[in-house]
Design a protein around this motif. Structure first.
Motif, PDB file in Angstrom:
ATOM      1  N   GLU A  44       0.842  -1.207   0.000  1.00  0.00           N
ATOM      2  CA  GLU A  44       0.000   0.000   0.000  1.00  0.00           C
ATOM      3  C   GLU A  44       0.870   1.246   0.000  1.00  0.00           C
ATOM      4  O   GLU A  44       0.626   2.184  -0.750  1.00  0.00           O
ATOM      5  N   ARG A  45       1.906   1.260   0.812  1.00  0.00           N
ATOM      6  CA  ARG A  45       2.796   2.426   0.886  1.00  0.00           C
ATOM      7  C   ARG A  45       3.563   2.625  -0.428  1.00  0.00           C
ATOM      8  O   ARG A  45       3.749   3.743  -0.880  1.00  0.00           O
ATOM      9  N   GLN A  47       2.545   1.712  -3.389  1.00  0.00           N
ATOM     10  CA  GLN A  47       1.592   2.203  -4.381  1.00  0.00           C
ATOM     11  C   GLN A  47       1.380   3.710  -4.253  1.00  0.00           C
ATOM     12  O   GLN A  47       1.045   4.378  -5.219  1.00  0.00           O
ATOM     13  N   GLN A  48       1.586   4.241  -3.056  1.00  0.00           N
ATOM     14  CA  GLN A  48       1.447   5.680  -2.824  1.00  0.00           C
ATOM     15  C   GLN A  48       2.752   6.423  -3.094  1.00  0.00           C
ATOM     16  O   GLN A  48       2.849   7.624  -2.861  1.00  0.00           O
ATOM     17  N   LYS A  50       5.715   5.996  -1.598  1.00  0.00           N
ATOM     18  CA  LYS A  50       6.500   6.265  -0.392  1.00  0.00           C
ATOM     19  C   LYS A  50       7.808   5.470  -0.415  1.00  0.00           C
ATOM     20  O   LYS A  50       7.885   4.392  -0.984  1.00  0.00           O
ATOM     21  N   THR A 115       4.457   7.460   7.151  1.00  0.00           N
ATOM     22  CA  THR A 115       5.367   6.340   6.909  1.00  0.00           C
ATOM     23  C   THR A 115       5.961   5.852   8.220  1.00  0.00           C
ATOM     24  O   THR A 115       6.034   4.644   8.475  1.00  0.00           O
ATOM     25  N   LEU A 148      -4.976   3.742   6.011  1.00  0.00           N
ATOM     26  CA  LEU A 148      -4.112   4.234   4.945  1.00  0.00           C
ATOM     27  C   LEU A 148      -4.854   4.426   3.621  1.00  0.00           C
ATOM     28  O   LEU A 148      -4.560   5.357   2.876  1.00  0.00           O
ATOM     29  N   SER A 149      -5.832   3.563   3.329  1.00  0.00           N
ATOM     30  CA  SER A 149      -6.500   3.596   2.027  1.00  0.00           C
ATOM     31  C   SER A 149      -7.829   4.339   2.040  1.00  0.00           C
ATOM     32  O   SER A 149      -8.118   5.099   1.121  1.00  0.00           O
ATOM     33  N   PRO A 152      -8.139   8.679   3.630  1.00  0.00           N
ATOM     34  CA  PRO A 152      -7.927   9.814   2.714  1.00  0.00           C
ATOM     35  C   PRO A 152      -9.136  10.068   1.804  1.00  0.00           C
ATOM     36  O   PRO A 152      -9.466  11.219   1.507  1.00  0.00           O
ATOM     37  N   ARG A 153      -9.821   9.006   1.390  1.00  0.00           N
ATOM     38  CA  ARG A 153     -11.019   9.165   0.556  1.00  0.00           C
ATOM     39  C   ARG A 153     -12.160   9.799   1.341  1.00  0.00           C
ATOM     40  O   ARG A 153     -12.876  10.650   0.834  1.00  0.00           O
TER      41      ARG A 153
END
Length: 188
Positions: A44-45, A47-48, A50, A115, A148-149, A152-153
């Motif tokens: 996930e990190r 993909q962002q 980081k 992070t 994390l996912s 933010p949405r």
């Protein structure tokens, strides 16, 4: 050849930490689960975009699992295990601190806090795996992935209704400050 028997016996003794199939399975399961959950958070990190991605999160999770699994295998008493955990949390804190960067005018902009918190969470998940708390580790990973996912949405949707959060101008009055003198501007 007596020396061959001695060598084989020594090698067998060196690998005796997983003395039976049940113990070996337990070690493999705990370390593998730590790696898989670390992978999920690291993916996930990554993909962002980081810096701390899959490999970093996997290593933190596996390392944390090992730091509690090995003393547990040696029969450590709970009071001593608490010291191991304290040391692990402090050590991971140093690793996390290295991901936090300050920059901008007067170093007021900070990057890397999420992070760092994610690595800290990954260490806790690894510890849970190492201690045999697999369900807690899986649930914690799912919750961390949601934070994390999904958060933010949710924030993005809420900002559509309330407007984006902006930093106050440099000369704005601090509403939490108590006026020091009658010359100070009034509080709002």
């Amino acid at each position: 050849m007596a020396w061959v028997d001695t060598v084989l016996d020594t090698v067998a003794a060196e690998f005796s930490d997983a003395g039976d199939v049940a113990q070996f399975t337990r070690v493999v399961l705990r370390l593998t689960l730590a790696a898989v959950l670390g992978f999920a958070l690291g993916f996930e990190r990554e993909q962002q975009g980081k810096a701390a991605g899959v490999r970093t999160h996997m290593l933190v999770a596996i390392g944390s699992a090992m730091f509690v699994l090995i003393p547990q295998q040696t029969g450590i008493v709970p009071a001593d295990m608490s010291r191991v955990i304290q040391g692990l949390v402090a050590g991971v804190g140093f690793l996390c601190a290295g991901t936090i960067l300050k920059h901008g005018k007067d170093e007021q902009q900070v990057q890397g806090l999420t992070t760092a918190a994610g690595l800290w969470m990954t260490a806790a998940i690894g510890m849970a795996c190492g201690l045999g708390r697999e369900t807690t580790a899986i649930l914690s990973t799912l919750l961390a992935l949601a934070v994390l996912s999904l958060v933010p949405r949710v924030v993005s949707v809420l900002e559509r209704f309330t407007g984006p959060r902006t930093a106050p101008p440099e000369n704005a009055v601090d509403s939490h400050r108590i006026p020091a003198s009658p010359d100070d501007p009034p509080l709002r």
